[in-house]
Write a protein that holds these residues in place. Structure first.
Motif, PDB file in Angstrom:
ATOM      1  N   PHE A   1     -20.920 -27.101 -43.438  1.00  0.00           N
ATOM      2  CA  PHE A   1     -19.886 -27.212 -44.346  1.00  0.00           C
ATOM      3  C   PHE A   1     -19.945 -28.661 -44.760  1.00  0.00           C
ATOM      4  O   PHE A   1     -19.496 -28.916 -45.992  1.00  0.00           O
TER       5      PHE A   1
ATOM      6  N   ARG B   1     -22.578 -28.479 -47.791  1.00  0.00           N
ATOM      7  CA  ARG B   1     -21.811 -27.780 -48.785  1.00  0.00           C
ATOM      8  C   ARG B   1     -21.077 -28.416 -49.632  1.00  0.00           C
ATOM      9  O   ARG B   1     -21.077 -28.484 -50.689  1.00  0.00           O
ATOM     10  N   ALA B   2     -20.029 -29.233 -48.777  1.00  0.00           N
ATOM     11  CA  ALA B   2     -19.102 -29.999 -49.852  1.00  0.00           C
ATOM     12  C   ALA B   2     -19.839 -31.258 -50.385  1.00  0.00           C
ATOM     13  O   ALA B   2     -19.209 -31.390 -51.704  1.00  0.00           O
TER      14      ALA B   2
ATOM     15  N   THR C   1     -15.280 -23.235 -58.395  1.00  0.00           N
ATOM     16  CA  THR C   1     -15.089 -24.505 -57.713  1.00  0.00           C
ATOM     17  C   THR C   1     -15.718 -24.346 -56.272  1.00  0.00           C
ATOM     18  O   THR C   1     -15.992 -23.210 -55.964  1.00  0.00           O
ATOM     19  N   SER C   2     -15.631 -25.211 -55.253  1.00  0.00           N
ATOM     20  CA  SER C   2     -16.142 -25.003 -53.865  1.00  0.00           C
ATOM     21  C   SER C   2     -15.246 -23.962 -53.195  1.00  0.00           C
ATOM     22  O   SER C   2     -15.889 -23.043 -52.246  1.00  0.00           O
ATOM     23  N   SER C   3     -14.117 -23.444 -53.608  1.00  0.00           N
ATOM     24  CA  SER C   3     -13.329 -22.217 -53.046  1.00  0.00           C
ATOM     25  C   SER C   3     -13.609 -21.208 -53.485  1.00  0.00           C
ATOM     26  O   SER C   3     -13.180 -20.024 -53.333  1.00  0.00           O
ATOM     27  N   THR C   4     -14.207 -21.117 -54.943  1.00  0.00           N
ATOM     28  CA  THR C   4     -14.457 -19.919 -55.619  1.00  0.00           C
ATOM     29  C   THR C   4     -15.791 -19.472 -55.667  1.00  0.00           C
ATOM     30  O   THR C   4     -16.421 -18.262 -56.029  1.00  0.00           O
TER      31      THR C   4
ATOM     32  N   GLU D   1     -19.977 -19.832 -53.766  1.00  0.00           N
ATOM     33  CA  GLU D   1     -20.879 -19.811 -52.561  1.00  0.00           C
ATOM     34  C   GLU D   1     -22.114 -20.487 -52.933  1.00  0.00           C
ATOM     35  O   GLU D   1     -22.458 -20.428 -54.180  1.00  0.00           O
TER      36      GLU D   1
ATOM     37  N   HIS E   1     -20.979 -16.860 -57.759  1.00  0.00           N
ATOM     38  CA  HIS E   1     -19.739 -16.055 -57.438  1.00  0.00           C
ATOM     39  C   HIS E   1     -20.057 -15.210 -56.030  1.00  0.00           C
ATOM     40  O   HIS E   1     -21.405 -14.654 -56.089  1.00  0.00           O
TER      41      HIS E   1
END
Length: 131
Positions: free
Chosen positions: A24, A27-28, A51-54, A56, A86
């Motif tokens: 994590f 990834r960030a 974005t990092s939330s949408t 992989e 995505h």
């Protein structure tokens, strides 16, 4: 060598590394570096913004990943060893790598992934043109 995904059960990479704090953090950092360099993060398949939330991250190479004594992990992937995709495209990418006999047997995962991405792009373009 195979580019096919190994089953999740008993797979230390999938059950350990991809749930670890090291992953994590890596990834960030990848998303931060990508945004700083390009101003925007795009899906490698459809080129849509994300974005990092949408999005992989897909591994093109696992050489930087290592389990270390004591149960931790080393997240040493190079920036270029990861691609944002995505979630649906990531699933499709792995399905193609798992099912295509040529891609599954390629010696180099990076080349197999890039050829699979090109195939998926062509599929998307055909679907858009047909609509």
């Amino acid at each position: 060598m195979s580019n096919r995904r190994r089953p999740a059960r008993g797979n230390r990479y999938r059950s350990g590394y991809l749930t670890s704090i090291e992953w994590f953090r890596r990834r960030a950092r990848w998303f931060r570096e990508e945004a700083e360099t390009y101003g925007v993060v795009r899906c490698a398949v459809c080129l849509g913004r994300g974005t990092s939330s949408t999005l992989e991250l897909h591994h093109l190479d696992y050489r930087g990943v290592a389990e270390v004594p004591g149960g931790g992990w080393r997240a040493g992937e190079e920036h270029g060893d990861l691609l944002a995709v995505h979630p649906d495209h990531h699933r499709m990418l792995h399905q193609l790598l798992d099912s295509d006999k040529v891609l599954g047997k390629m010696r180099n995962r990076r080349d197999a992934s890039m050829q699979a991405i090109a195939k998926l792009r062509r599929r998307i373009i055909r679907a858009v043109m047909a609509a």
